[in-house]
Each structure stands twice: as C-alpha cells, then as structure tokens.
Write an enzyme that holds these catalytic residues in place. Structure first.
Site, PDB file in Angstrom:
ATOM      1  N   ASP A 143       0.776  -1.012  -0.017  1.00 34.56           N
ATOM      2  CA  ASP A 143      -0.038  -0.243   0.060  1.00 34.56           C
ATOM      3  C   ASP A 143       0.882   1.326   0.221  1.00 34.56           C
ATOM      4  OD1 ASP A 143      -2.642   1.649   0.729  1.00 34.56           O
ATOM      5  OD2 ASP A 143      -2.769   0.150   0.884  1.00 34.56           O
ATOM      6  N   HIS A 218      -3.632   6.008   3.124  1.00 33.24           N
ATOM      7  CA  HIS A 218      -4.447   4.578   2.965  1.00 33.24           C
ATOM      8  C   HIS A 218      -3.682   3.848   3.205  1.00 33.24           C
ATOM      9  CE1 HIS A 218      -6.056   2.007   0.054  1.00 33.24           C
ATOM     10  NE2 HIS A 218      -7.024   2.880  -0.701  1.00 33.24           N
ATOM     11  N   SER A 548     -10.831  -1.344  -1.189  1.00 34.08           N
ATOM     12  CA  SER A 548      -9.828  -1.092   0.214  1.00 34.08           C
ATOM     13  C   SER A 548      -9.952  -1.250   1.330  1.00 34.08           C
ATOM     14  CB  SER A 548      -8.721   0.418  -0.434  1.00 34.08           C
ATOM     15  OG  SER A 548      -8.603   0.693  -1.522  1.00 34.08           O
TER      16      SER A 548
END
Ligand SMILES: *[C@@H]1O[C@H](CO)[C@@H](O)[C@H](O)[C@H]1NC(C)=O
Ligand SMILES: *[C@@H]1O[C@H](CO)[C@@H](O)[C@H](O)[C@H]1NC(C)=O
Ligand SMILES: *[C@@H]1O[C@H](CO)[C@@H](O)[C@H](O)[C@H]1NC(C)=O
Ligand SMILES: *[C@@H]1O[C@H](CO)[C@@H](O)[C@H](O)[C@H]1NC(C)=O
Ligand SMILES: *[C@@H]1O[C@H](CO)[C@@H](O)[C@H](O)[C@H]1NC(C)=O
Length: 769
Positions: A143, A218, A548
C-alpha cells in the site's frame, strides 16, 4: 476511495528521476517487465540471479546498472528495466525470454466493524480466542506505507517476532529500524517504477517521504484494519467513538510501500511481492488494482500465483467501479477477491428545509462543537453553468453568490472532501453533498472541513425541486452523532465492482463482501482527517470507504483462520470464508443491493462471518496443479500458461484426465453455450470437522434449471478424508429471447448432527442464446 493522480516529484526525486533517462540514441525510454524462463540460468557462468539478469542488458546498452530497476526471483523470474523500443526488440529475440510487458499503473481502491462481524474478545470458543487473535501470523500489506507512531501499531501484549521472519525495517526519510516493533515487524519501500513515471513536478507540489512512512494515509488505514492493536477511546473528532482494533489484533504486520501519489506501478508491486515471499509473510493484502486484463498479462495475478505456491494467501480489492457489470478486477482464481458492504452504523445529519420537510443525510462533521449551523441558512445550487459549479469545482463558485450560504454540490468527478474545501474557500458556510443516479442512496461520508452532510439521490431530487419552487430556499443541518443498529446492514455498496469477470467467467467474482463503507481506522498524525492538504485538524483515526477497506478485513480474517489451522492451504482458508458467509442481514432478511436482492455477481458467496469460518466442517481444497487445468479450460496457450505458472504443460493430457469437470471452487458457475442443454460438474470436499460425520445435500435450483446431485449423502469416517460428488444441470426450457440470462441458486451440505454447520455454495447458471 478516489485517489487523484497527482504527479509528484520532490527535489530529491528530480535529480534521480531525470538523469538516468538520458540516452545516447535519444529514443524515449519506457519501463518494461521482462520475464525469463526460471530454470534456464547457466549456473556455472553467473554468480547470482542479478548477474544473470544484468547480462541481458550488458549486450545492448552501455549502462546496464542504470537501466535495471529490479531483479525478481520469487514472485516471478526476470527483471524490470528502462529500455527504448529498438532495444526491447533486441531483448525480445534473446533466448530464455518468456514474456515482455510494459509497466502498468494501478490505483488504490479506495473500529466498530469487528463487532458487526460478530467477533468478541471474551467469547469462549469464539474465533478470536480459538485463533489467539491471529497470533503468530504475518500479514504483508502492499500500500502507501505506514505511520508507525499511530497507537494502532503499539506492540504491548504482542508475542515475539516469529523465528521464520526474514524481513527488514528499511531506513529512509524519517524512518529507521527504531520504527519497527513486535507489531510492525518489517517495512520496505519500492519507488523505482514510480520515480521514472513521475515526469514533472506539478504546481501544487506535495512532498512524499522517500521511505516506508505514509504520506497519504491509505496504507496506515488498511494496515490497522487488518491487524491494528486495541486502542481504547478511538474516534474521529468525537464520531464513531469506541474501542478500535483490527481483524487480527494478535497478528504481525509487514509493510511494503509500492503506492505513491502517482499510483502503484507493476514493477514496484512485483518487487514488493518478491520481497514479501522471501521475508516469510503468511497473507498479502492488496487494496489496489486496475482494469480487468488477461491473467497472463497481469503482474499481480502472476506474482500471486507464485505466492500461492508458497502457501501465502493473497487478498485483493474487487475495485470501486460498480454497479457497472463486468467491472470486477483481480479475478485470478487463486486470489481472494473482496467486494464492499455497509455497516449498520449511521451518522445522521438531517437537513430541515424551509418548507418544514426533513431530508435524511449523514455526516462526520463534529456538529456539537459548531453553533453557526443552529440557524437557518439560505441554500444555493448553481446548476447549468459551464464551469461545473453544480459539482463545486475549484474556481466555479463566485464569492458573491455563495458567501455565508449553504451550498449544494453534486457528488462525482472531484473528491467529496475537496468540494467542502472549495465551498469553504469561496466563503460558503455549509455544504449539502447530493448523490446523483450513479451513487443512489450510498452514503460514503467524510470528515469535512465545514459543516456538511451527504444526502441520497431521492432526497436530492426533493431538495432540488424545493429549491426550484421558491425564491429564497433555506435549510439547517441538524447533527445527530453516531447511531448503531437502527438500519439494515450489511448491504452491498453501490460502488463495489460487479461480476461476471470478463477474463474468467467460469469463476464467479467477487468471492465475498466485507465492510467497506465508512470504516474508521488509523490515520497519520500529520494529516487532517479529510486528507486535504489544507486541513489543519489532527486525529489518530479517520473514516474511509472503498473495497480498499473491505480487502484488509478479509486479510485479517484470513490470518485468524491460518493461526487456528496453520496447515491449511490458501484455497482451504478461502473456502472456509466463502462457504460460511451470510446471505441474510442482521434482521434475517436477504442482503440487499440498492433496491433489490443482492446476487452472486454483487456479493459472491455473501458477507464474511468469521465466527462460522473458523470451524467450517468441510472445505473445498485446490492444489496448484488443478489451477493449471483450469487455465487450459480458459483456452490459454501453452506459452500463456507458462507465463503464469512457470510450467511447461500439455493441456491435452491434463484435460483428458480431468474431462472438464471444473475447478474445485467453493462457488459454482455453469455456462450454457447455444444449443447445450445439460452439463455435469464434479466437486470434492474434505472433512475438517468431527472425524465421523454425515452430511446431506440441500439444493435450491436456479429458475428454469433442474439440478441433480449424486450422492445426496456424504458419510465421513475420519478427519482429512475427501469425498466427491457430482452435479448435473439440465435446462428445462430455453431462457427466452435475451442474449444471455443469469439464474441463481445454491447447494448446501448440512451436517446431520450439528445443524449449525452448513457448507453453502452459491450457484450461478448463465445461458447464452
Ligand atoms: C532513528 O530515528 C530516531 C528519530 O529520528 C533517532 O532518535 C534514532 O537515533 C534513529 N535510530 C537509528 C538506529 O538510526
Ligand atoms: C428546476 O428548474 C429548471 C428551470 O426552470 C429546470 O431546468 C430543472 O429541471 C428544474 N429542476 C428540478 C429538480 O425540478
Ligand atoms: C494520538 O495518539 C497519541 C499516542 O497515543 C496521543 O498522544 C495523542 O494525544 C492522540 N491524538 C489525538 C488527537 O487523539
Ligand atoms: C516445453 O516442452 C517441450 C517438449 O516437451 C519443449 O520442446 C519446449 O521447449 C518446452 N518449453 C519450455 C518453455 O520449456
Ligand atoms: C490430508 O491429506 C492429504 C492427502 O490426502 C495430505 O497431503 C495432508 O497432509 C493431510 N493433512 C493433514 C492435516 O493430515
């Protein structure tokens, strides 16, 4: 999660990323991934794989070291390098070259959810207790990196780092080995593919840490969802308060930073997977992906095949391109593909409009602390202009029209939180974010920088007709805090990508759904909760939505099952999650998708249920060889199969042994081509429950199809025993005039003694006329 493709290059980058691209021939260079035959390295000549890989470049360029990005040996055999077109043509002709692919960019698919899934730290015999909270398992997260100081990565109560771990804590900008601990046991970053692609720094340059440290948020969010430690009193500015923890709070986390502001490049992703396989991870969670492409052209599919051979489970996000059909990505049958569902937690923030009507909306703005909004404000909706003022684009809202007003912005195109920032900059006092037909009633909320609420499409229609009906429309937002349990959940998120998969329609995808709407998880301490650079508020948690967010839920649950059953293969763990998934919501009603019942192409086998998945009774296992037979049935050529599996196979021989009975997948899909009227498939179940147990089958036949199962009863006498059954599908009638039709049903094995154990396979019958 809408990740904008901002091109970013810090000053450090500019030096590194421009100079090597100079070439004598002045041919533009591109990044290619060159795959080689794994067994063909002449061992006596080359000291290492790296030397062998460099030898391909040495013969055609003067600066082979500068051209090479990565040398791969675990996720794939080969290397990535910057080459011109004439140079790549020379490589193509070389011996041992199996495939050449251009580097490809992928996007990110962008607390309380563990309770919603039924996990409880105190339940004797519960999934957390049985698995030791995922103790001993290592989850690799590919990520945007990690914010190691977040309380979610505290290692109090964590067991020692497993002996098999061979990873490192890579030094870089603002990051060194002291940032790793018993929770965060490793961190690496891979930036070469990204650096080459980031050609020019843009106007509003944002810097990124050249290290595993997360500049985006994220990766911190997804890693803590998978295996974050317990944090008492977590909240987003007072909303959603409660104890936060990941799905496998006892598991270790390893970070592979492969995503940057410019996106996630295959060359970097492959390098991350390559390292993760050698480091010794048990699970890989990838909340990223692109558009559907053939498996032999898909570096994630190829790398995850190797990972699967190493008994590593690979979990991927299905994508956020729903509700459009055929939008599902990451569909390889050895990958677990996860769609998104809603929770039953709401953050009501209703709008009382001038005519007295109340429009339901949701918001995570801390309304209690803001008194401005107590008064009725004038509402303004600037539609019909050319500058996109209905979407509240930058520079589209004239100050004299919006000053002090409540501005209506249509959802879509630019970011939701960004719209709020633009309204605020233009002098607006509040915002109503209005869903369009695309989002319907789906309510992904944000920690906005001004008082704001998001309303569904039907409310938006009411609001706009009210605005039209009066000279001076007014409204007031009333914030209601956090409400749990008062609404239907789970339901399928509108944005969750849908099947069937273009690339492999025989495997119904996504495989399952997991919470992905309004998920609260850890956040970098130097970013605002809205993720906007202008947001100066500081938090340890924020809210995000996307597949996600669903993917690391399943990543964590996979680690739990693996800790409870260390010998199980990735296919067995996936089977446990799929065959025990729920197809009804918390009210016992069918899970819904918009205004209809959710089908297999939206939710796969259903919503994951960890408490059942930990003891599934029976599993559908798959050996690596069986995937090869499946690739043969897709009509792939010998060389295409070689690219994926690194094996030289004869489909003719393999198929004659298997006779096209299908992959031993936990869900069933049967495709009738024109003129066909019956089809038989075979499945094999392995007993992982009581040694002596008996199961009987129960079938719900798809409409227009007759289903026969033989045998109808399976009697096991020992554990780990496998028994097979066959299913015949017979079309009753032609499915009418439509080009293709779908019909759904299910096949369930019920335990004779313990009727809580049910092994359910969803059935999809597709008829092409
Ligand atoms: C790591 O960084 C911290 C904070 O910058 C510093 O105090 C520490 O000495 C560094 N440790 C190593 C091993 O470089
Ligand atoms: C509002 O009025 C305008 C022009 O009179 C019209 O084009 C538009 O469709 C109306 N919108 C709604 C939601 O009624
Ligand atoms: C975030 O966590 C740190 C460490 O636990 C704590 O010191 C800090 O006060 C927290 N910040 C907020 C905004 O809650
Ligand atoms: C595959 O096997 C055949 C013969 O069995 C051989 O001729 C061919 O070179 C092999 N291909 C690869 C890529 O190893
Ligand atoms: C189960 O049986 C298979 C062969 O049928 C064997 O390879 C495997 O090791 C067995 N597993 C256990 C846990 O005994």
């Amino acid at each position: 999660m809408p990740l904008k493709n901002i091109l970013v290059c810090t000053n450090i980058f500019i030096l590194i990323c421009f100079f090597p691209t100079q070439t004598l021939a002045h041919e533009p260079l591109k990044t290619y991934i060159i795959q080689l035959h794994p067994e063909s390295m002449p061992g006596l000549i080359f000291a290492s794989k790296l030397h062998w890989h460099l030898s391909f470049l040495e013969t055609i360029v003067n600066d082979p070291d500068a051209r090479l990005l990565y040398s791969y040996r675990s996720a794939m055999e080969g290397f990535s390098a910057q080459l011109s077109e004439p140079e790549i043509e020379l490589i193509r002709k070389m011996k041992h070259v199996v495939a050449i692919r251009l580097d490809r960019v992928h996007k990110l698919h962008t607390t309380y959810s563990y309770k919603f899934l039924g996990l409880s730290p105190n339940a004797e015999g519960g999934a957390w207790v049985k698995s030791g909270f995922g103790r001993g398992s290592i989850i690799g997260v590919l990520d945007t990196g990690v914010w190691p100081e977040s309380p979610s990565f505290d290692d109090q109560d964590m067991p020692r780092v497993p002996k098999k771990w061979r990873g490192v804590c890579q030094q870089g900008e603002n990051f060194n080995s002291s940032n790793c601990n018993k929770k965060l046991i490793g961190a690496r970053f891979f930036s070469k593919g990204h650096r080459i692609a980031s050609v020019s720094p843009t106007e509003n340059e944002m810097s990124e840490y050249l290290s595993p440290r997360d500049s985006h948020g994220h990766g911190t969010h997804t890693a803590s969802t998978a295996a974050g430690s317990t944090v008492a009193m977590a909240s987003v500015l007072g909303n959603g308060a409660g104890e936060a923890r990941g799905m496998a709070p006892g598991a270790h986390i390893a970070i592979y930073k492969v995503c940057w502001f410019s996106g996630c490049y295959s060359s970097d992703i492959l390098a991350g997977m390559d390292a993760a396989i050698r480091d010794g991870v048990d699970v890989l969670s990838l909340s990223l992906g692109g558009f559907p492409i053939p498996l032999y052209d898909d570096s994630i599919a190829i790398g995850s095949y190797r990972a699967m051979e190493h008994k590593i489970s690979v979990i991927c996000a299905a994508g956020n391109n729903g509700p459009i059909e055929n939008s599902v990505a990451n569909v390889a049958p050895w990958v677990t593909t996860v769609g998104a569902s809603t929770l039953d937690r709401r953050f009501p923030a209703v709008v009382r409009i001038g005519n007295g009507k109340i429009l339901y909306g949701e918001s995570m703005f801390p309304g209690n602390f803001h008194h401005d909004i107590e008064k009725q404000l004038e509402i303004v909706y600037l539609s019909g202009g050319e500058r996109g003022s209905n979407y509240c684009f930058k520079g589209s809202l004239p100050r004299k029209k919006v000053q002090g007003k409540m501005v209506v912005c249509d959802r879509g195109i630019n970011g939701r939180a960004e719209k709020g920032q633009i309204v605020k900059e233009s002098g607006g006092a509040a915002m109503i974010l209005a869903n369009t037909e695309i989002n319907m009633e789906e309510d992904s909320i944000d920690a906005h920088v001004l008082p704001a609420t998001l309303i569904g499409y039907s409310e938006a229609v009411q609001l706009k007709s009210y605005i039209n009906s009066t000279m001076r429309p007014t409204g007031r937002i009333i914030f209601g805090g956090t409400v749990i349990g008062n609404s239907r959940g789970p339901s399928v998120a509108q944005f969750s990508s849908r099947g069937p998969s273009f690339m492999d329609p025989v495997i119904p995808k996504p495989d399952m759904i997991a919470p992905g709407v309004n998920i609260v998880a850890a956040w970098p301490q130097n970013l605002g909760p809205s993720a906007l650079p202008e947001d100066s508020r500081r938090v340890n948690f924020t809210v995000m939505s996307g597949t996600s967010m669903s993917c690391p839920h399943v990543g964590g649950l996979t680690a739990l099952i693996r800790s409870a059953h260390p010998k199980w293969s990735p296919a067995a763990i996936k089977s446990a999650l799929m065959t025990t998934a729920d197809i009804t919501d918390h009210y016992g009603k069918p899970i819904i998708d918009g205004n209809k019942r959710a089908g297999i192409l939206a939710m796969g086998a259903g919503q994951v249920n960890p408490e059942k998945a930990i003891e599934p009774g029976l599993i559908y296992d798959i050996t690596p060889n069986e995937y090869i037979i499946h690739l043969c049935t897709l009509g792939y050529t010998k060389s295409e199969i070689f690219i994926i599996t690194h094996r030289n196979v004869s489909c003719h021989d393999l198929m004659s042994k298997n006779r096209g009975f299908g992959l031993n997948y936990p869900s069933i899909s049967v495709i009738f081509k024109p003129g066909m009227s019956s089809k038989m498939i075979k499945r094999r179940v392995t007993n992982v429950g009581e040694p002596k147990s008996v199961y009987v089958v129960k079938v719900v036949a798809p409409e227009g199809v007759k289903v026969r199962v033989r045998p109808r009863k399976l009697s096991f006498s020992r554990s780990n025993q496998s028994l097979s059954y066959r299913v015949w599908f017979i079309l009753r009638k032609s499915a009418g005039s439509k080009r293709s039709t779908f019909a759904e049903g299910q096949l369930t094995w019920m335990n004779f003694k313990d009727n809580k154990i049910k092994i359910r396979s969803p059935v999809l019958v597709t008829t092409h006329n």
